[in-house]
Scaffold this motif. Structure first.
Motif, PDB file in Angstrom:
ATOM      1  N   ALA A  56     -68.231  -1.087  81.784  1.00 32.30           N
ATOM      2  CA  ALA A  56     -68.843  -1.061  80.454  1.00 32.30           C
ATOM      3  C   ALA A  56     -69.369   0.322  80.102  1.00 32.30           C
ATOM      4  O   ALA A  56     -69.304   0.739  78.936  1.00 32.30           O
ATOM      5  CB  ALA A  56     -69.971  -2.089  80.391  1.00 32.30           C
ATOM      6  N   GLU A  57     -69.875   1.045  81.087  1.00 32.31           N
ATOM      7  CA  GLU A  57     -70.388   2.389  80.831  1.00 32.31           C
ATOM      8  C   GLU A  57     -69.273   3.377  80.528  1.00 32.31           C
ATOM      9  O   GLU A  57     -69.537   4.482  80.041  1.00 32.31           O
ATOM     10  CB  GLU A  57     -71.204   2.873  82.028  1.00 32.31           C
ATOM     11  N   SER A  58     -68.026   2.979  80.786  1.00 32.50           N
ATOM     12  CA  SER A  58     -66.874   3.846  80.507  1.00 32.50           C
ATOM     13  C   SER A  58     -66.324   3.636  79.097  1.00 32.50           C
ATOM     14  O   SER A  58     -65.424   4.356  78.669  1.00 32.50           O
ATOM     15  CB  SER A  58     -65.759   3.573  81.528  1.00 32.50           C
ATOM     16  N   VAL A  59     -66.854   2.657  78.384  1.00 26.64           N
ATOM     17  CA  VAL A  59     -66.352   2.334  77.048  1.00 26.64           C
ATOM     18  C   VAL A  59     -66.777   3.399  76.036  1.00 26.64           C
ATOM     19  O   VAL A  59     -67.950   3.775  75.978  1.00 26.64           O
ATOM     20  CB  VAL A  59     -66.854   0.952  76.592  1.00 26.64           C
ATOM     21  N   THR A  60     -65.828   3.877  75.249  1.00 25.10           N
ATOM     22  CA  THR A  60     -66.131   4.763  74.131  1.00 25.10           C
ATOM     23  C   THR A  60     -65.451   4.280  72.848  1.00 25.10           C
ATOM     24  O   THR A  60     -65.937   4.540  71.756  1.00 25.10           O
ATOM     25  CB  THR A  60     -65.671   6.209  74.407  1.00 25.10           C
ATOM     26  N   ALA A  61     -64.339   3.570  72.977  1.00 28.90           N
ATOM     27  CA  ALA A  61     -63.566   3.137  71.818  1.00 28.90           C
ATOM     28  C   ALA A  61     -63.830   1.669  71.500  1.00 28.90           C
ATOM     29  O   ALA A  61     -64.006   0.850  72.406  1.00 28.90           O
ATOM     30  CB  ALA A  61     -62.076   3.353  72.078  1.00 28.90           C
ATOM     31  N   PRO A  62     -63.847   1.308  70.224  1.00 32.19           N
ATOM     32  CA  PRO A  62     -64.035  -0.092  69.841  1.00 32.19           C
ATOM     33  C   PRO A  62     -63.002  -1.025  70.482  1.00 32.19           C
ATOM     34  O   PRO A  62     -63.335  -2.161  70.840  1.00 32.19           O
ATOM     35  CB  PRO A  62     -63.884  -0.057  68.320  1.00 32.19           C
ATOM     36  N   ASP A  63     -61.767  -0.569  70.642  1.00 34.25           N
ATOM     37  CA  ASP A  63     -60.733  -1.404  71.261  1.00 34.25           C
ATOM     38  C   ASP A  63     -61.100  -1.773  72.695  1.00 34.25           C
ATOM     39  O   ASP A  63     -60.827  -2.893  73.146  1.00 34.25           O
ATOM     40  CB  ASP A  63     -59.377  -0.706  71.241  1.00 34.25           C
ATOM     41  N   ASP A  64     -61.716  -0.843  73.410  1.00 33.65           N
ATOM     42  CA  ASP A  64     -62.133  -1.127  74.788  1.00 33.65           C
ATOM     43  C   ASP A  64     -63.276  -2.128  74.811  1.00 33.65           C
ATOM     44  O   ASP A  64     -63.337  -3.001  75.684  1.00 33.65           O
ATOM     45  CB  ASP A  64     -62.537   0.166  75.499  1.00 33.65           C
ATOM     46  N   PHE A  65     -64.192  -2.000  73.859  1.00 31.67           N
ATOM     47  CA  PHE A  65     -65.279  -2.978  73.748  1.00 31.67           C
ATOM     48  C   PHE A  65     -64.700  -4.374  73.553  1.00 31.67           C
ATOM     49  O   PHE A  65     -65.159  -5.340  74.177  1.00 31.67           O
ATOM     50  CB  PHE A  65     -66.186  -2.599  72.579  1.00 31.67           C
ATOM     51  N   ASP A  66     -63.693  -4.491  72.701  1.00 29.64           N
ATOM     52  CA  ASP A  66     -63.093  -5.797  72.420  1.00 29.64           C
ATOM     53  C   ASP A  66     -62.411  -6.401  73.641  1.00 29.64           C
ATOM     54  O   ASP A  66     -62.232  -7.624  73.717  1.00 29.64           O
ATOM     55  CB  ASP A  66     -62.073  -5.671  71.285  1.00 29.64           C
ATOM     56  N   ARG A  67     -61.996  -5.558  74.582  1.00 29.97           N
ATOM     57  CA  ARG A  67     -61.318  -6.068  75.777  1.00 29.97           C
ATOM     58  C   ARG A  67     -62.268  -6.793  76.725  1.00 29.97           C
ATOM     59  O   ARG A  67     -61.828  -7.557  77.589  1.00 29.97           O
ATOM     60  CB  ARG A  67     -60.634  -4.915  76.520  1.00 29.97           C
ATOM     61  N   ILE A  68     -63.550  -6.554  76.594  1.00 33.62           N
ATOM     62  CA  ILE A  68     -64.523  -7.203  77.476  1.00 33.62           C
ATOM     63  C   ILE A  68     -64.794  -8.606  76.948  1.00 33.62           C
ATOM     64  O   ILE A  68     -65.694  -8.842  76.134  1.00 33.62           O
ATOM     65  CB  ILE A  68     -65.818  -6.379  77.583  1.00 33.62           C
ATOM     66  N   SER A  69     -63.979  -9.539  77.378  1.00 30.42           N
ATOM     67  CA  SER A  69     -64.093 -10.932  76.952  1.00 30.42           C
ATOM     68  C   SER A  69     -63.693 -11.832  78.106  1.00 30.42           C
ATOM     69  O   SER A  69     -63.004 -11.386  79.047  1.00 30.42           O
ATOM     70  CB  SER A  69     -63.208 -11.208  75.738  1.00 30.42           C
TER      71      SER A  69
END
Length: 207
Positions: A56-69
């Motif tokens: 999670a700390e590696s997330v910078t892009a909205p698409d990556d945020f969406d992958r956390i499901s």
């Protein structure tokens, strides 16, 4: 929690491979995932949370945020474990992603809140063992939502553009912002199928 370790670890490995860009962090996560099956239940749960934190700390892009499901194949106790991990991961990632607009940040805040509720509910099924986890997840979710609210307040609002005729994105980006290099972002937000022919009505950042 009697989660299917292989399902959880395979999911974390996929997330790491997609999201973690730092070579050293990815190597660390990969090695720890390989060693995790040998841990006892308490240590495995702690390690899974630590691995999700790194991802999670590696997330910078909205698409990556969406992958956390929660992974589609997760059921029963594994789904509950995944909900707990997603609650923490979304709370961290939601504060780190670079949200392109105020509405995008607000949608992220809503998703963090929903994930936090689901994770806290899953923790609540653990009885006394889950009491501290429930309280911690609730606090982390609340802090994340507050931070994302501050991000949303500072983010650019979205306006509705009506051109009457279809124009290339580079032309529109220059007309709107004086910068043709912002054409790609314009296409993404508008949901246009091609940068050469933009819709005659679309949403764009106000500035």
């Amino acid at each position: 929690m009697a989660a299917d370790r292989q399902t959880v670890l395979a999911w974390l490995a996929d997330l790491a491979a997609t999201i973690v860009s730092d070579v050293d962090d990815l190597a660390d996560v990969t090695a720890r995932i390989a060693a995790a099956p040998a841990l006892d239940s308490a240590a495995f749960a702690t390690e899974a949370l630590a691995l999700m934190r790194i991802i999670a700390e590696s997330v910078t892009a909205p698409d990556d945020f969406d992958r956390i499901s929660v992974p589609a194949m997760a059921t029963g106790e594994t789904a509950k474990a995944s909900e707990i991990l997603v609650a923490m991961g979304a709370a961290i990632a939601g504060c780190r992603a670079e949200w392109p607009s105020r509405p995008a940040a607000r949608r992220a805040r809503s998703r963090v809140s929903s994930a936090g509720d689901a994770g806290a509910e899953a923790a609540g099924t653990l009885g006394g063992d889950g009491a501290d986890l429930y309280a911690w997840l609730s606090a982390v979710t609340a802090i994340s939502c507050r931070l994302i609210s501050e991000i949303a307040a500072d983010a650019a609002p979205v306006i509705r553009i009506e051109t009457g005729i279809s124009l290339p994105s580079t032309v529109l980006a220059y007309q709107l912002y004086g910068d043709a290099a912002r054409a790609d972002a314009l296409v993404d937000l508008a949901g246009s199928a091609t940068p050469m022919v933009m819709p005659t009505q679309f949403d764009a950042l106000a500035s």
